[in-house]
Design an enzyme around this catalytic site. Structure first.
Site, PDB file in Angstrom:
ATOM      1  N   SER A  18       0.812  -1.221   0.000  1.00  0.00           N
ATOM      2  CA  SER A  18       0.000   0.000   0.000  1.00  0.00           C
ATOM      3  C   SER A  18       0.843   1.268   0.000  1.00  0.00           C
ATOM      4  CB  SER A  18      -0.935   0.008   1.211  1.00  0.00           C
ATOM      5  OG  SER A  18      -1.772  -1.124   1.201  1.00  0.00           O
ATOM      6  N   HIS A  76       0.695   4.401   4.878  1.00  0.00           N
ATOM      7  CA  HIS A  76       0.173   5.129   3.724  1.00  0.00           C
ATOM      8  C   HIS A  76       0.765   6.534   3.661  1.00  0.00           C
ATOM      9  CE1 HIS A  76      -3.648   2.381   3.852  1.00  0.00           C
ATOM     10  NE2 HIS A  76      -2.554   1.751   3.450  1.00  0.00           N
TER      11      HIS A  76
END
Length: 340
Positions: A151, A202
């Site tokens: 991610s 993230h």
């Protein structure tokens, strides 16, 4: 441990065949296949592959920086990450070239882990010195988490995609969002919808993407590529990208024909047009139409000594066409400034 067939893997296979394996660039398909392979046959258990400040820095288990991006918690984690990766790979690999895209993924995978550790170190320091800010927001879970997954790299790639289409818009959960803030909106929404996801993982990806688009990372990567390359080959990005942002017209090692210096739309590729909004495509079509009329008129009047001397009426029409084109360009420029 070998895993059995799971629904996430089935859906991923269906998605790939709908897209068409032959339509997916080689590097994107290879990296995707490698992620699936390591999910089926992990190189290490998740607790031996995840990234955490205690494990990596204190215990000196640096191999976790390489293992973490390539391992996933479950089939759904793998599915969503790989579907997103295919979408970004289709656009970036075709424009940057396979060699540079692979180079980019390698650097981003390592840097995302390093930035993650720095952020975790900062949060650990905040939790050890409580104040009003840390009482409102509990940073302890984030400072102790151990993260795996692709991610972070995907968020870095998203920043690049949005940077090269800065004036466009995207939809995040059916919400229309300008591209220049889309990554930040998605960061917040994903955390609110799925609190178990790694917020700082993230965030680390977004910061790495910004280091490339507005920071020195792209220049450093180009310098390293030129230094390492011994045969004169330089895997730098395609000429459709520049260090300052997206450019569909810039072409290196090419002298521009002054007769067509004002015709900037003909250099767009099919991929560039596909990334445009409907309004931008209409503007480009009108501009192409006006320029095509001008080029036809120029060909007819280019060689007066061969009998193509323009009449007074033709010269007047050509002047009207030129003024109309200039006025159209000015209106488009004003509209874009108002939108910004």
């Amino acid at each position: 441990m070998q895993r059995g067939l799971q629904l996430g893997l089935v859906l991923l296979a269906v998605q790939l065949f709908q897209e068409g394996l032959g339509n997916i660039p080689a590097v994107t398909l290879s990296v995707l296949g490698f992620n699936v392979y390591l999910y089926m046959f992990p190189a290490a258990p998740l607790m031996k592959a995840c990234v955490n400040l205690q494990y990596v820095y204190v215990s000196k288990e640096w191999r976790r920086l390489f293992l973490s991006p390539l391992h996933h918690v479950d089939d759904w984690h793998l599915y969503f990450n790989m579907v997103s990766f295919v979408w970004k790979g289709l656009r970036l690999e075709r424009r940057l070239g396979g060699a540079w895209f692979l180079y980019l993924l390698s650097v981003f995978s390592l840097l995302t882990g390093l930035v993650y550790l720095l952020l975790q170190a900062g949060l650990t320091e905040l939790t050890q010195h409580p104040d009003l800010f840390t009482e409102v927001i509990d940073f302890l879970p984030h400072s102790n988490e151990c993260a795996v997954g692709f991610s972070g790299v995907l968020f870095a790639l998203k920043v690049i995609c949005n940077h090269y289409n800065h004036g466009g818009v995207t939809y995040v959960l059916n919400i229309r969002v300008p591209n220049y803030i889309a990554s930040w909106v998605e960061l917040v929404l994903i955390y609110l919808i799925a609190p178990g996801t790694s917020l700082i993982g993230h965030l680390a990806g977004i910061l790495v993407g910004l280091l490339y688009t507005v920071g020195p990372l792209e220049t450093i990567m180009k310098t390293c590529a030129e230094f390492v390359s011994s045969d004169g080959y330089n895997p730098r990005p395609s000429s459709y990208f520049s260090s300052s942002g997206y450019s569909g017209t810039r072409q290196e090692h090419r002298r521009e024909d002054p007769q067509h210096a004002g015709d900037r739309t003909t250099d767009y590729t099919e991929d560039d047009i596909a990334d445009m909004t409907e309004e931008e495509q209409i503007e480009m079509a009108i501009r192409n139409s006006l320029n095509e009329k001008g080029r036809t008129r120029q060909r007819e009047t280019a060689h007066p000594r061969y009998g193509f001397q323009p009449t007074e009426e033709e010269a007047r029409l050509e002047e009207i066409r030129r003024r109309r084109l200039n006025r159209f360009e000015q209106e488009v420029s004003n509209q874009r400034r108002r939108r910004l």
